[in-house]
Scaffold this motif. Structure first.
Motif, PDB file in Angstrom:
ATOM      1  N   ILE A 194      15.165  30.278  43.894  1.00 18.32           N
ATOM      2  CA  ILE A 194      14.420  31.457  43.482  1.00 18.32           C
ATOM      3  C   ILE A 194      13.255  31.745  44.427  1.00 18.32           C
ATOM      4  N   ARG A 195      12.776  30.734  45.152  1.00 22.13           N
ATOM      5  CA  ARG A 195      11.691  30.940  46.114  1.00 22.13           C
ATOM      6  C   ARG A 195      12.127  31.794  47.293  1.00 22.13           C
ATOM      7  N   ARG A 196      13.423  31.769  47.575  1.00 22.56           N
ATOM      8  CA  ARG A 196      13.913  32.447  48.777  1.00 22.56           C
ATOM      9  C   ARG A 196      14.544  33.802  48.495  1.00 22.56           C
ATOM     10  N   VAL A 197      14.555  34.216  47.245  1.00 19.78           N
ATOM     11  CA  VAL A 197      15.103  35.524  46.886  1.00 19.78           C
ATOM     12  C   VAL A 197      13.940  36.476  46.661  1.00 19.78           C
ATOM     13  N   VAL A 198      13.718  37.362  47.624  1.00 24.70           N
ATOM     14  CA  VAL A 198      12.591  38.291  47.582  1.00 24.70           C
ATOM     15  C   VAL A 198      13.119  39.705  47.752  1.00 24.70           C
ATOM     16  N   THR A 199      12.737  40.588  46.861  1.00 20.71           N
ATOM     17  CA  THR A 199      13.146  41.985  46.960  1.00 20.71           C
ATOM     18  C   THR A 199      11.924  42.861  47.168  1.00 20.71           C
ATOM     19  N   VAL A 200      12.096  43.970  47.880  1.00 21.10           N
ATOM     20  CA  VAL A 200      11.001  44.867  48.198  1.00 21.10           C
ATOM     21  C   VAL A 200      11.303  46.247  47.630  1.00 21.10           C
ATOM     22  N   GLY A 201      10.439  46.746  46.788  1.00 26.19           N
ATOM     23  CA  GLY A 201      10.613  48.069  46.222  1.00 26.19           C
ATOM     24  C   GLY A 201      10.091  49.144  47.168  1.00 26.19           C
ATOM     25  N   SER A 202      10.471  50.386  46.901  1.00 20.28           N
ATOM     26  CA  SER A 202      10.025  51.496  47.755  1.00 20.28           C
ATOM     27  C   SER A 202       8.760  52.118  47.181  1.00 20.28           C
ATOM     28  N   ASP A 203       7.850  52.487  48.045  1.00 17.11           N
ATOM     29  CA  ASP A 203       6.615  53.155  47.669  1.00 17.11           C
ATOM     30  C   ASP A 203       6.543  54.467  48.427  1.00 17.11           C
TER      31      ASP A 203
END
Length: 382
Positions: free
Chosen positions: A370-379
């Protein structure tokens, strides 16, 4: 497509679908798990373009059932203590556990995959509720005055009420049956099931109408009832430990668990109409088109599950109680497909259909993945 059979030793974080057992590792005293699908179960998953997820609080596991690229059964699991209620809504999956309510999000975009899986459910949020013995959960359309368009509603079995989450408290009560005189942590009637209608709580099931601590235990055989949330009227009585009411195709379906019966409620006549007998203690129900998927469990050998009508029916039909999933054709009442579970998993609680998902998986907390799963939302303003 071939039928599926998976055998594992113990329950590792990821079930070894290819039976990869370490030859140097002794498995003599380890609990085993065997999952067998009926001949056309995998073909049915493919034709319906869905996968399934179910919980077992007895083993503390959240399971995902889908298809591998070669058409064989795919089984994936993660550990959550006393996981029970499930609710699927688009890319979101909600689940109750021992003292938390979780929201998972599928972070895989359409047409993409992760290690051969086309859905990856990542835990994004949890509410710490304390041990409320939460059973069924659902999303409700909030009132116009509320700032959020949807509200998480759950059956607070310990306090005999419907409740929602809070930013500052363990829960906020929303409704309780008329026969419950006060909110108390006493599990008075064993309120357990919730059926939504037009985005609002409409019907609930309870094992009894008792108003004392654990009074439901004295009325397990025939004290069960269905309550209309809006009117607070009892619309059906005389059930045996009912569970999992669901509104589908303009009917109120439910599981008369203590009698092993799946059926619907004739609301005009106030009677329960059995559709199929299921060889096990029923809990968990989801629908897709003309099919229902229900969970069956092996009854525990204790006072709670003894002396029920199910015992006599199993003897009459000369069958032992089973654990697994059954697919019921609503048009005929026939059990057309099944998934049988044997070994360390004996009881299921809830099941949901994941529409448009072939092979799901999830991220848990027992490894550092879980430490390596990173998602980035749009702004839009970035």
């Amino acid at each position: 497509m071939p039928c599926g059979k998976i055998i594992t030793d113990g329950i590792p974080e990821l079930l070894r679908s290819q039976n990869q057992v370490n030859p140097n590792e002794s498995t003599t005293n380890k609990p085993s798990l065997e999952i067998n699908a009926s001949r056309q179960f995998t073909a049915w998953l493919y034709e319906q373009n869905l996968s399934l997820s179910f919980t077992t609080y007895q083993a503390g596991k959240l399971f995902f059932i889908g298809l591998q690229p070669n058409g064989k059964l795919s089984v994936f699991e993660r550990s959550f203590e006393r996981c029970m209620g499930l609710y699927a809504n688009g890319n979101s999956l909600y689940m109750s556990s021992l003292y938390q309510l979780w929201r998972f999000e599928n972070i895989i975009q359409p047409g993409q995959n992760h290690q051969g899986y086309d859905a990856l459910y990542l835990p994004q949020m949890s509410y710490v509720t304390g041990d409320l013995d939460i059973h069924d959960i659902a999303l409700s359309r909030a009132e116009e005055k509320d700032c959020e368009p949807q509200k998480l509603v759950f059956v607070n079995t310990l306090f005999s009420c419907l409740a929602t989450v809070s930013k500052t408290h363990s829960f906020v009560p929303l409704w309780k049956p008329n026969f419950i005189s006060k909110l108390a942590a006493e599990d008075r009637c064993h309120l357990n099931g919730l059926a939504m209608q037009q985005g609002k709580p409409k019907y609930v099931t309870a094992v009894s109408q008792s108003d004392v601590g654990e009074g439901w235990r004295e009325h397990r055989a025939n004290g069960g009832c269905v309550i209309d949330v809006e009117s607070n009227e009892i619309v059906l009585q005389g059930l045996s430990m009912p569970h999992s009411p669901r509104w589908h195709q303009e009917k109120l379906w439910l599981l008369n668990s203590g009698a092993g019966e799946f059926g619907f409620v004739d609301l005009n006549r106030g009677v329960f109409e059995p559709v199929a007998f299921c060889p096990g203690y029923l809990r968990g129900c989801t629908f897709h088109g003309d099919f229902a998927v229900v969970g069956i469990s092996q009854p525990r050998h204790n006072k709670t599950f003894s002396g029920l009508p199910l015992d006599g029916k199993l003897q009459q039909k000369n069958v032992e109680p089973r654990c697994g999933l059954l697919v019921i054709d609503l048009r005929s009442g026939d059990i057309v497909h099944s998934l049988r579970i044997e070994g360390v998993v004996l009881e299921l609680y809830d099941v949901v259909a994941l529409l448009g998902v072939r092979r799901p998986m999830a991220i848990g907390f027992r490894s550092d993945e879980i430490r390596r799963v990173v998602t980035v939302g749009s702004d839009q303003n970035f």
